[in-house]
Design an enzyme around this catalytic site. Sequence first.
Site, PDB file in Angstrom:
ATOM      1  N   ASP A 228       0.840  -1.205   0.000  1.00 27.69           N
ATOM      2  CA  ASP A 228       0.000   0.000   0.000  1.00 27.69           C
ATOM      3  C   ASP A 228       0.879   1.260   0.000  1.00 27.69           C
ATOM      4  O   ASP A 228       0.645   2.192  -0.777  1.00 27.69           O
ATOM      5  CB  ASP A 228      -0.909  -0.038   1.238  1.00 27.69           C
ATOM      6  CG  ASP A 228      -1.723   1.219   1.399  1.00 27.69           C
ATOM      7  OD1 ASP A 228      -2.705   1.393   0.656  1.00 27.69           O
ATOM      8  OD2 ASP A 228      -1.374   2.053   2.267  1.00 27.69           O
ATOM      9  N   LYS A 232       1.416   4.344  -2.998  1.00 23.56           N
ATOM     10  CA  LYS A 232       1.343   5.795  -2.753  1.00 23.56           C
ATOM     11  C   LYS A 232       2.672   6.468  -3.112  1.00 23.56           C
ATOM     12  O   LYS A 232       2.686   7.548  -3.708  1.00 23.56           O
ATOM     13  CB  LYS A 232       0.990   6.043  -1.283  1.00 23.56           C
ATOM     14  CG  LYS A 232      -0.411   5.529  -0.922  1.00 23.56           C
ATOM     15  CD  LYS A 232      -0.616   5.485   0.586  1.00 23.56           C
ATOM     16  CE  LYS A 232      -1.963   4.897   0.956  1.00 23.56           C
ATOM     17  NZ  LYS A 232      -2.073   4.566   2.385  1.00 23.56           N
TER      18      LYS A 232
HETATM   19  N1  HSE Z   1      -4.675   0.839   4.721  1.00 21.71           N
HETATM   20  C1  HSE Z   1      -4.164   2.170   4.621  1.00 21.71           C
HETATM   21  C2  HSE Z   1      -3.426   2.535   5.896  1.00 21.71           C
HETATM   22  C3  HSE Z   1      -5.212   3.211   4.380  1.00 21.71           C
HETATM   23  O1  HSE Z   1      -3.333   1.732   6.818  1.00 21.71           O
HETATM   24  O2  HSE Z   1      -2.925   3.643   5.967  1.00 21.71           O
HETATM   25  C4  HSE Z   1      -5.697   3.205   2.970  1.00 21.71           C
HETATM   26  O3  HSE Z   1      -4.650   3.405   2.089  1.00 21.71           O
END
Ligand code: HSE
Length: 463
Positions: A228, A232
């Site tokens: 994730d 980003k």
């Molecule tokens: N799962 C992500 C986090 C939030 O824990 O920051 C969504 O991108």
Amino acid sequence: MAVGKISEGSVYYDKPSKINNFLSRKRMKPIKVGLLGLGTVGYGAFRVLARNQEEIQRRAGRCIDVTKVAVRNVERAGKLVDGVCEVTDNPLNVVMDPEIDIVVETIGGDDPTLELVLKAIDNGKHVVTANKALLAVHGNEIFTAARKANVMVAFEAAVAGGIPIIKALREGLTANRIQWIAGIINGTTNFILSEMREKGLDFDVALQDAQRLGYAEADPTFDIEGVDAAHKATIMSAIAFGVPVQFNKAYVEGISKLSSIDIKYAEELGYRIKLLGITRRTDIGIELRVHPTLILAKRLIANVEGVMNAVLVHGDAVGATMYYGKGAGAEPTASAVIADIVDITRLHTADQENRVPYLAFQHDALSSMPVLPIEQIRTSYYLRLRVADQTGVLAEITRILANQNISIDALLQKESREGEPQTDIIILTHETQEKFINSAISCIEALDTVFSQVTRIRMETLS
Ligand code: HSE
């Protein structure tokens, strides 16, 4: 309809008649929005749009109406929207609806999302999405299609939730040659790391806490393995340096193998360990990497705890800037989604040339600067070794480092326990290239006096 008050405490508000005149002068056709999904993000956006309707209209200059939502569970959604808009179980009814101007995608994943987003674009809809995975992997295809169809694709909510980091990078910092970005951009892992440090917990226990509190998903892989954050970081890298999105070139290492002993030793040396998304411009290419990172405990970003996010951006003119806030949650994410809707509302009649480019740089000015393989990055390192507590061991290890031209910055040897002929050595190095540290680690691990694998954690000065 009266908007605002004449005065409230020391705050001055415009007279209602003046605002009403402004709105009636601007009485333009409402912008019609179709939502794909009415989960945490979708319903958050629906709610905030309804609650702040007047304030948003004063900013956008026209009314923003959600006219249709596509969901799997029509009955549940029907109750949530309470007759305000149409509910359908067929997303094509949204993306093909000739009345809808903006499609807001909050489904997540890429199947069937990619197809729906491309269909919406083909049908001349502007798209707002919070979907980092979709953009990090398929962004180039999506932006090319959007350019051809003369529509906007906005994605503020895709990076760091409610923090307006895309706006800052694309517009606020537009004068700068951006040099590097380092961010805590995953709240789940930051919460786990905070728990491990503050309570001395092991990773598995801290993860269970995060799951119990609803911060970590039942399958936490994307968060804990750094995927994730890498999505980003990939998006920020593209916008910062004007390169295509290249998730497949990102180096991704999560926190699942991080031991609480390293958090403790780091603290003894004046550091904290954070999962950072880092992208940096160098003379030979771009670094794009996500991994646990030692940061001096006195740095502001080292003190970002729990589920909060923070992004440091260094530009040549402005120097270091930092952005802090909630990186997830219904309303913080809705805040970003609605900002995009308002941006599109303001700009949708503008020519393509007068809009902000998708990746901040004009499409024909994107650079082919390569993303560097991890062996070519330069940083400093924390090494932990379990060694025999006997004469000459340290000398052998420092000789190996010297042979690779690696300079030692600090060294800590733990007192061995009575009767135990082994001890931990912690070495902090000065900056070197990753391939040299890899060679040194291989040689060190081959020594008879070194037990188990060397633990290696990258360090950043962020100065
Ligand atoms: N799962 C992500 C986090 C939030 O824990 O920051 C969504 O991108």
